[in-house]
Design an enzyme around this catalytic site. Structure first.
Site, PDB file in Angstrom:
ATOM      1  N   LYS A  84       0.829  -1.208   0.000  1.00  0.00           N
ATOM      2  CA  LYS A  84       0.000   0.000   0.000  1.00  0.00           C
ATOM      3  C   LYS A  84       0.865   1.260   0.000  1.00  0.00           C
ATOM      4  CE  LYS A  84      -2.415  -1.440   3.613  1.00  0.00           C
ATOM      5  NZ  LYS A  84      -1.788  -2.762   3.761  1.00  0.00           N
ATOM      6  N   THR A  85       1.835   1.299   0.904  1.00  0.00           N
ATOM      7  CA  THR A  85       2.723   2.465   0.967  1.00  0.00           C
ATOM      8  C   THR A  85       3.561   2.559  -0.307  1.00  0.00           C
ATOM      9  OG1 THR A  85       2.827   2.115   3.339  1.00  0.00           O
ATOM     10  CG2 THR A  85       4.419   3.653   2.423  1.00  0.00           C
ATOM     11  N   ASP A  89      -2.086   6.761   5.745  1.00  0.00           N
ATOM     12  CA  ASP A  89      -2.027   5.347   6.087  1.00  0.00           C
ATOM     13  C   ASP A  89      -2.968   5.116   7.269  1.00  0.00           C
ATOM     14  OD1 ASP A  89      -1.236   2.743   5.964  1.00  0.00           O
ATOM     15  OD2 ASP A  89       0.813   3.077   6.659  1.00  0.00           O
ATOM     16  N   THR A 112      -6.015  -1.496   6.521  1.00  0.00           N
ATOM     17  CA  THR A 112      -6.016  -2.946   6.636  1.00  0.00           C
ATOM     18  C   THR A 112      -7.437  -3.419   6.950  1.00  0.00           C
ATOM     19  OG1 THR A 112      -5.358  -2.586   8.927  1.00  0.00           O
ATOM     20  CG2 THR A 112      -3.637  -3.252   7.397  1.00  0.00           C
ATOM     21  N   ARG A 167       6.854  -7.785   2.371  1.00  0.00           N
ATOM     22  CA  ARG A 167       7.633  -7.231   3.473  1.00  0.00           C
ATOM     23  C   ARG A 167       8.335  -8.340   4.249  1.00  0.00           C
ATOM     24  NH1 ARG A 167       4.435  -4.010   6.823  1.00  0.00           N
ATOM     25  NH2 ARG A 167       5.110  -2.188   5.674  1.00  0.00           N
TER      26      ARG A 167
HETATM   27  P1  ATP Z   1       1.603  -1.449   5.870  1.00  0.00           P
HETATM   28  O1  ATP Z   1       0.132  -1.425   5.712  1.00  0.00           O
HETATM   29  O2  ATP Z   1       2.094  -2.365   6.944  1.00  0.00           O
HETATM   30  O3  ATP Z   1       2.269  -0.118   5.878  1.00  0.00           O
HETATM   31  P2  ATP Z   1       2.048  -1.786   3.112  1.00  0.00           P
HETATM   32  O4  ATP Z   1       0.935  -2.544   2.491  1.00  0.00           O
HETATM   33  O5  ATP Z   1       2.042  -0.320   3.026  1.00  0.00           O
HETATM   34  O6  ATP Z   1       2.150  -2.223   4.598  1.00  0.00           O
HETATM   35  P3  ATP Z   1       4.626  -1.624   1.893  1.00  0.00           P
HETATM   36  O7  ATP Z   1       5.316  -0.858   2.968  1.00  0.00           O
HETATM   37  O8  ATP Z   1       4.243  -0.908   0.665  1.00  0.00           O
HETATM   38  O9  ATP Z   1       3.390  -2.381   2.503  1.00  0.00           O
HETATM   39  O10 ATP Z   1       5.507  -2.876   1.450  1.00  0.00           O
HETATM   40  C1  ATP Z   1       6.470  -3.446   2.299  1.00  0.00           C
HETATM   41  C2  ATP Z   1       7.729  -3.728   1.525  1.00  0.00           C
HETATM   42  O11 ATP Z   1       7.467  -4.784   0.616  1.00  0.00           O
HETATM   43  C3  ATP Z   1       8.210  -2.564   0.686  1.00  0.00           C
HETATM   44  O12 ATP Z   1       9.242  -1.864   1.318  1.00  0.00           O
HETATM   45  C4  ATP Z   1       8.714  -3.182  -0.592  1.00  0.00           C
HETATM   46  O13 ATP Z   1      10.100  -3.369  -0.523  1.00  0.00           O
HETATM   47  C5  ATP Z   1       8.046  -4.527  -0.640  1.00  0.00           C
HETATM   48  N1  ATP Z   1       7.002  -4.573  -1.657  1.00  0.00           N
HETATM   49  C6  ATP Z   1       5.676  -4.401  -1.470  1.00  0.00           C
HETATM   50  N2  ATP Z   1       5.009  -4.561  -2.606  1.00  0.00           N
HETATM   51  C7  ATP Z   1       5.907  -4.853  -3.556  1.00  0.00           C
HETATM   52  C8  ATP Z   1       5.819  -5.142  -4.957  1.00  0.00           C
HETATM   53  N3  ATP Z   1       4.638  -5.175  -5.584  1.00  0.00           N
HETATM   54  N4  ATP Z   1       6.956  -5.384  -5.614  1.00  0.00           N
HETATM   55  C9  ATP Z   1       8.134  -5.371  -4.978  1.00  0.00           C
HETATM   56  N5  ATP Z   1       8.281  -5.106  -3.663  1.00  0.00           N
HETATM   57  C10 ATP Z   1       7.192  -4.860  -2.960  1.00  0.00           C
END
Ligand code: ATP
Length: 333
Positions: free
Chosen positions: A64-65, A109, A158, A217
């Site tokens: 998401k981030t 977020d 989430t 992650r």
């Molecule tokens: P949260 O809700 O816990 O913040 P999130 O869904 O925002 O989690 P991210 O922080 O975007 O998750 O992703 C975590 C890590 O996973 C990122 O730092 C990245 O390195 C990796 N990642 C996520 N999605 C991808 C993708 N589609 N391709 C490659 N790497 C990814």
């Protein structure tokens, strides 16, 4: 978001950022989401308008981030990052909204954590790029109208179910991020091993991917740990055996279960003979809060069909007994 497991703590935030894709083309998986977003970005840019507001929902660590960083990068605009938990009062939201340059992105977020009083300000901000602030009380109250520069709100949650309908309906684009498959996780591990300048063979990438709970992650976290382990125990050489030993050492098993997951299953199988057992009873026995179990432990166990939730309580499945190598109690005993 809360760390999903204890190994989360192994990864400092800067490293999370250094492995984060910078452009959409660097992202692995989620191809249908990416395709739709590219069309929306293209169309908005063609019209010279800001991109419609976007809501991402899905479990932690699925990107998401990352989307909230690559979308503004594709559009050549900037992004302000906020967290719903930090927006306690309207005054917390104002600086973000007024600082945005035209067409920029505001990322919130955990948007489900915004209190109602703040949420109401978002409605007019999202719809009319305007905020109305009420000063004073009673008869002397006055309303101040602020014009905002057109912007795009990207919300992440989430728990999409916790969002109020009026807020949810103000997002033109809603995307659910799903789990990553083994091949996608392998590719993420391979790409990131290059960024970290470590040589990883397919076998090792497969071991890491297989123990990462379909979550990028966690794949990154595991990779960083394997790198450290290989450096200090195997002269930096990573193969499938070293990788498995590294992950065994921090209690991550072949299915990606961690110590807490296995503690849960162990309690359910040995103390409650496989259940049915109430969540509270399991939590008391393990000496952890039932919230922790429900939010952090059970989702993965349910998803992997290690447990089922019945009206009478939680039950361990046949698969759980097999995986944990515990003998199933005789039902007639
Ligand atoms: P949260 O809700 O816990 O913040 P999130 O869904 O925002 O989690 P991210 O922080 O975007 O998750 O992703 C975590 C890590 O996973 C990122 O730092 C990245 O390195 C990796 N990642 C996520 N999605 C991808 C993708 N589609 N391709 C490659 N790497 C990814």
């Amino acid at each position: 978001t809360e760390p999903e497991s204890e190994t989360e703590a192994l990864m400092p935030k800067e490293q999370d950022n250094s492995l984060r894709p910078r452009r959409m083309d660097e992202m692995v998986g989620q191809q249908d989401v990416i395709e739709r977003l590219k069309i929306a970005i293209d169309a908005a840019q063609g019209r010279g308008e800001p991109l419609g507001h976007i809501l991402f929902d899905g479990p932690p660590g699925l990107g998401k981030t990352t989307f909230a960083t690559v979308i503004p990068a594709e559009m050549g605009t900037s992004v302000e990052m906020a967290n719903g938990a930090g927006l306690r009062a309207p005054k917390d939201l104002l600086p973000y909204l007024t600082n945005l340059s035209e067409g920029a992105v505001l990322f919130i977020d955990e948007i489900h954590r915004i209190p109602k009083s703040v949420e109401e300000y978002l409605y007019t901000a999202m719809e009319d790029f305007r905020i109305d602030i009420i000063l004073g009380e009673g008869v002397s109250a006055r309303t101040l109208n602020y014009e905002l520069r057109p912007f795009t709100l990207i919300g992440a949650t989430t728990r999409a179910g916790m969002l109020s309908a009026p807020l949810r309906d103000r997002f033109q684009i809603r995307e659910h991020l799903g789990w990553y498959n083994q091949a996608e996780l392998c590719e993420i591990v391979q790409r990131n091993s290059k960024k970290l300048k470590i040589a990883i063979d397919d076998g090792s990438a497969g071991v890491i991917a297989g123990r990462s709970r379909s979550t990028p992650r966690l794949a990154n976290n595991r990779l960083l740990w394997v790198r450290d382990y290989a450096q200090s125990k195997a002269n930096g050489k990573v193969d499938a055996t070293v990788t498995a030993a590294a992950l065994d050492m921090i209690g991550i098993d072949t299915l990606g279960l961690d110590k807490q997951d296995r503690g849960y299953l162990d309690t359910l199988m040995r103390v409650f003979l496989g259940g049915p057992a109430g969540l509270e009873a399991i939590a008391h026995t393990m000496n952890v809060s039932s919230d922790t179990l429900e939010d952090e432990v059970e989702p993965f166990l349910l998803r992997t069909e290690m447990i089922v939730r019945t009206r009478r309580g939680r039950m361990a499945t046949h698969k759980a007994f097999e995986h944990m190598k515990v003998k199933k109690p005789d039902a007639s005993a």
